[in-house]
Design an enzyme around this catalytic site. Sequence first.
Site, PDB file in Angstrom:
ATOM      1  CG  ASN A  48     -29.259 -31.332  -6.014  1.00 40.35           C
ATOM      2  OD1 ASN A  48     -29.032 -32.673  -6.426  1.00 40.35           O
ATOM      3  ND2 ASN A  48     -28.413 -30.479  -6.062  1.00 40.35           N
ATOM      4  CD1 TRP A  49     -33.207 -36.012  -3.288  1.00 43.59           C
ATOM      5  CD2 TRP A  49     -33.459 -37.887  -4.180  1.00 43.59           C
ATOM      6  NE1 TRP A  49     -34.557 -36.423  -3.391  1.00 43.59           N
ATOM      7  CE2 TRP A  49     -34.787 -37.741  -3.756  1.00 43.59           C
ATOM      8  CE3 TRP A  49     -33.182 -39.188  -4.819  1.00 43.59           C
ATOM      9  CZ2 TRP A  49     -35.845 -38.450  -3.820  1.00 43.59           C
ATOM     10  CZ3 TRP A  49     -34.341 -40.234  -4.708  1.00 43.59           C
ATOM     11  CH2 TRP A  49     -35.642 -39.807  -4.386  1.00 43.59           C
ATOM     12  CE  LYS A  50     -26.703 -30.687  -3.080  1.00 45.26           C
ATOM     13  NZ  LYS A  50     -25.578 -29.631  -2.262  1.00 45.26           N
ATOM     14  CG  HIS A 107     -25.719 -27.804  -8.119  1.00 40.09           C
ATOM     15  ND1 HIS A 107     -24.423 -27.932  -7.278  1.00 40.09           N
ATOM     16  CD2 HIS A 107     -26.712 -27.359  -7.098  1.00 40.09           C
ATOM     17  CE1 HIS A 107     -24.998 -27.771  -6.175  1.00 40.09           C
ATOM     18  NE2 HIS A 107     -26.175 -27.619  -5.941  1.00 40.09           N
ATOM     19  CD  GLU A 114     -22.780 -29.497  -4.385  1.00 34.86           C
ATOM     20  OE1 GLU A 114     -23.391 -30.609  -4.999  1.00 34.86           O
ATOM     21  OE2 GLU A 114     -23.104 -29.262  -3.518  1.00 34.86           O
ATOM     22  CD  GLU A 143     -28.700 -24.132  -5.292  1.00 33.03           C
ATOM     23  OE1 GLU A 143     -29.371 -24.821  -4.382  1.00 33.03           O
ATOM     24  OE2 GLU A 143     -27.953 -24.742  -5.905  1.00 33.03           O
ATOM     25  N   GLY A 160     -24.918 -26.498   1.745  1.00 31.66           N
ATOM     26  CA  GLY A 160     -24.239 -27.494   2.639  1.00 31.66           C
ATOM     27  C   GLY A 160     -23.551 -26.995   3.874  1.00 31.66           C
ATOM     28  CB  SER A 180     -28.298 -23.840   4.461  1.00 32.56           C
ATOM     29  OG  SER A 180     -26.905 -24.527   4.311  1.00 32.56           O
ATOM     30  N   GLY A 189     -30.927 -29.326  -0.902  1.00 28.79           N
ATOM     31  CA  GLY A 189     -30.159 -30.427  -0.914  1.00 28.79           C
ATOM     32  C   GLY A 189     -30.367 -31.256   0.275  1.00 28.79           C
ATOM     33  N   GLY A 190     -29.448 -31.231   1.362  1.00 30.88           N
ATOM     34  CA  GLY A 190     -29.488 -32.105   2.442  1.00 30.88           C
ATOM     35  C   GLY A 190     -30.811 -32.297   3.113  1.00 30.88           C
TER      36      GLY A 190
HETATM   37  P1  PGA Z   1     -28.209 -27.674   0.635  1.00 28.72           P
HETATM   38  O1  PGA Z   1     -27.767 -27.847  -0.945  1.00 28.72           O
HETATM   39  O2  PGA Z   1     -29.908 -27.433   0.717  1.00 28.72           O
HETATM   40  O3  PGA Z   1     -27.507 -28.798   1.286  1.00 28.72           O
HETATM   41  O4  PGA Z   1     -27.514 -26.643   1.391  1.00 28.72           O
HETATM   42  C1  PGA Z   1     -28.473 -27.133  -1.672  1.00 28.72           C
HETATM   43  C2  PGA Z   1     -28.304 -27.352  -3.062  1.00 28.72           C
HETATM   44  O5  PGA Z   1     -27.051 -27.642  -3.500  1.00 28.72           O
HETATM   45  O6  PGA Z   1     -29.074 -27.495  -4.160  1.00 28.72           O
END
Ligand code: PGA
Length: 253
Positions: free
Chosen positions: A9-11, A97, A99, A169, A175, A215, A236-237
């Site tokens: 997930n590149w956000k 998600h 966010e 999640e 994050g 994470s 994510g990251g």
């Molecule tokens: P993260 O994000 O790996 O940076 O914690 C995961 C996500 O939000 O899908």
Amino acid sequence: MRKPFVAGNWKENTDSRSSVELAKAVVAGSKGLAREKVHVAVLPPFVYLSSVVQAVSSSGVAVGAQDVYFEPKGAFTGEISPGMLKDVGCTYVLCGHSERRHVLGESDELVGKKLTAALGGGLLPILCVGELLEERDRGQMEAVVARHLKTGLAGLSAEKMSAVTIAYEPVWAIGTGRTATPQQAQDVHAFIRNWLTDVYGAEVAGQARILYGGSVKGDNARELMAQEDVDGLLVGGASLKADEFVRIIQAAA
Ligand code: PGA
């Protein structure tokens, strides 16, 4: 057998050049693994979907979107429909998600409508569920996850459920660098599979893919994947660095 699934997930990251470079590096690094041993998807921002679809064409890497709207077309300024995502070559789409829920204020009901519309449009939805830290501390973790499942999958038949992936999640792990322990992840994944068994029966629940996200890195992917009910990872990251993401794909495979 549930084939592992790793999604990046590149956000709100990358630009027109780096999105294509990253996609190509993921294709190169996952050759021989993607599709054969593990399903791999990248989820770029909407505006780079077309060029990323082109960059991964005829590879085992699929492309998905980070969000979708439930109306097929019309006066909904700024929104993107399932048909549009399908039209540019998307396979997957995230629904709910954390966010979207906690930063953008999406309700449980809206997430459910999006998931139904995504399925209707031929996309494979990834339904994200998970509790806030204060909800876990108050002992409400299972209630929150069950509510996200119930509202996200509202009205879904057992047959349609087979097209849905669940991603657990925990919001406190996204994050933050604070990953859930493999046991914490396994406990919630088993809870989710039991919930699916109650609602859809053992066969559908046994085939359902449940990803862990929060994470995830090259260093912890293997022990998370070793858990019985962890079928893949939503990253994510660490998905923004091709070599790190490829390590995660290798660990999952
Ligand atoms: P993260 O994000 O790996 O940076 O914690 C995961 C996500 O939000 O899908």
